[in-house]
Design a protein around this motif. Structure first.
Motif, mmCIF file in Angstrom:
data_model
loop_
_atom_site.group_PDB
_atom_site.id
_atom_site.type_symbol
_atom_site.label_atom_id
_atom_site.label_comp_id
_atom_site.label_asym_id
_atom_site.label_seq_id
_atom_site.Cartn_x
_atom_site.Cartn_y
_atom_site.Cartn_z
ATOM 1 N N GLY A 1 0.701 -1.228 0.011
ATOM 2 C CA GLY A 1 -0.012 0.251 0.116
ATOM 3 C C GLY A 1 0.800 1.209 0.092
ATOM 4 O O GLY A 1 0.216 2.292 0.109
ATOM 5 N N TRP A 2 2.053 1.233 -0.113
ATOM 6 C CA TRP A 2 3.005 2.315 -0.005
ATOM 7 C C TRP A 2 4.284 2.225 -0.837
ATOM 8 O O TRP A 2 4.703 0.990 -1.227
ATOM 9 N N ILE A 3 5.049 3.181 -1.046
ATOM 10 C CA ILE A 3 6.293 3.233 -1.862
ATOM 11 C C ILE A 3 7.105 4.130 -1.344
ATOM 12 O O ILE A 3 6.659 5.507 -0.732
ATOM 13 N N ALA A 4 8.266 3.969 -0.832
ATOM 14 C CA ALA A 4 9.235 4.623 -0.260
ATOM 15 C C ALA A 4 10.194 4.961 -1.312
ATOM 16 O O ALA A 4 10.937 4.386 -2.025
ATOM 17 N N VAL A 5 10.575 6.364 -1.214
ATOM 18 C CA VAL A 5 11.495 6.696 -2.341
ATOM 19 C C VAL A 5 12.477 7.408 -1.628
ATOM 20 O O VAL A 5 12.373 8.394 -0.927
ATOM 21 N N ILE B 1 13.762 10.481 2.655
ATOM 22 C CA ILE B 1 12.957 9.265 2.472
ATOM 23 C C ILE B 1 11.294 9.674 2.442
ATOM 24 O O ILE B 1 10.753 10.298 3.307
ATOM 25 N N LEU B 2 10.763 9.596 1.350
ATOM 26 C CA LEU B 2 9.280 10.046 0.807
ATOM 27 C C LEU B 2 8.516 8.724 0.998
ATOM 28 O O LEU B 2 8.812 8.009 0.121
ATOM 29 N N GLY C 1 -0.460 8.307 -5.194
ATOM 30 C CA GLY C 1 0.817 9.014 -5.125
ATOM 31 C C GLY C 1 1.183 9.949 -4.320
ATOM 32 O O GLY C 1 2.038 10.876 -4.319
ATOM 33 N N ALA C 2 0.275 10.337 -3.302
ATOM 34 C CA ALA C 2 0.238 11.214 -2.604
ATOM 35 C C ALA C 2 1.459 11.076 -1.256
ATOM 36 O O ALA C 2 1.598 9.688 -0.997
ATOM 37 N N VAL C 3 2.231 12.061 -0.932
ATOM 38 C CA VAL C 3 3.262 11.892 0.070
ATOM 39 C C VAL C 3 2.397 11.862 1.346
ATOM 40 O O VAL C 3 1.855 12.491 2.139
ATOM 41 N N LEU C 4 2.685 10.612 2.076
ATOM 42 C CA LEU C 4 2.218 10.273 3.239
ATOM 43 C C LEU C 4 3.348 10.713 4.574
ATOM 44 O O LEU C 4 2.768 11.243 5.403
ATOM 45 N N GLN C 5 4.417 10.671 4.447
ATOM 46 C CA GLN C 5 5.554 10.939 5.130
ATOM 47 C C GLN C 5 6.705 11.285 4.457
ATOM 48 O O GLN C 5 6.931 10.860 3.412
ATOM 49 N N ASP C 6 7.496 12.404 5.217
ATOM 50 C CA ASP C 6 8.859 12.930 4.595
ATOM 51 C C ASP C 6 9.662 12.833 5.587
ATOM 52 O O ASP C 6 9.606 13.717 6.831
ATOM 53 N N VAL C 7 10.745 11.637 5.576
ATOM 54 C CA VAL C 7 11.549 11.445 6.882
ATOM 55 C C VAL C 7 12.973 11.922 6.436
ATOM 56 O O VAL C 7 13.592 11.377 5.344
#
Length: 102
Positions: free
Chosen positions: A71-75, A82-83, A90-96
Motif C-alpha cells: 500500500g505504500w512506496i518509499a522513495v 525518504i518520501l 501517489g500522495a506523500v504520506l510521510q517525509d522522513v
C-alpha cells in the motif's frame, strides 16, 4: 616412417583433433543448456510492481532508490530524505529526513 608404437604422426594428430572437437562440443552443449536454464528461471519470476501513473516527486527532487511495500512506496531522494507515498494515489504520506555522517 612408422614409429615404435605402430602409429604415424598423422594418426596421433587426428586422435588429438577428435578429442578436441569432442571437448569443444560438450562445452558448447553445456553453455547452451546453461543459457536456456537461466532464461527459464528469469522468465518465471513475477514482474516487478508498477509505479502508479500519478506518481510525481516534489519540485527539484531526484529519486535514488525505490522500495515497494503493502500500500505504500518509499522513495530515497538525492537530498537526504525518504518520501513515503501512497501506492494508489501517489500522495506523500510521510517525509522522513535522514542525516548520515559524511
Amino acid at each position: 616412417m612408422d614409429d615404435d608404437d605402430g602409429t604415424r604422426p598423422d594418426d596421433r594428430n587426428l586422435v588429438f583433433l577428435r578429442r578436441l572437437v569432442t571437448v569443444l562440443t560438450a562445452t558448447m552443449i553445456f553453455g547452451v543448456l546453461t543459457i536456456v536454464v537461466l532464461l527459464v528461471i528469469r522468465l518465471q519470476t513475477p514482474p516487478s510492481p508498477s509505479l502508479p501513473d500519478g506518481l510525481t516527486l516534489p519540485e527539484g527532487v531526484t529519486a535514488e532508490a525505490v522500495t515497494f511495500g503493502r500500500g505504500w512506496i518509499a522513495v530515497v531522494t538525492g537530498d537526504g530524505r525518504i518520501l513515503i507515498l501512497d501506492r494508489t494515489t501517489g500522495a506523500v504520506l510521510q517525509d522522513v529526513p535522514v542525516s548520515l555522517p559524511r
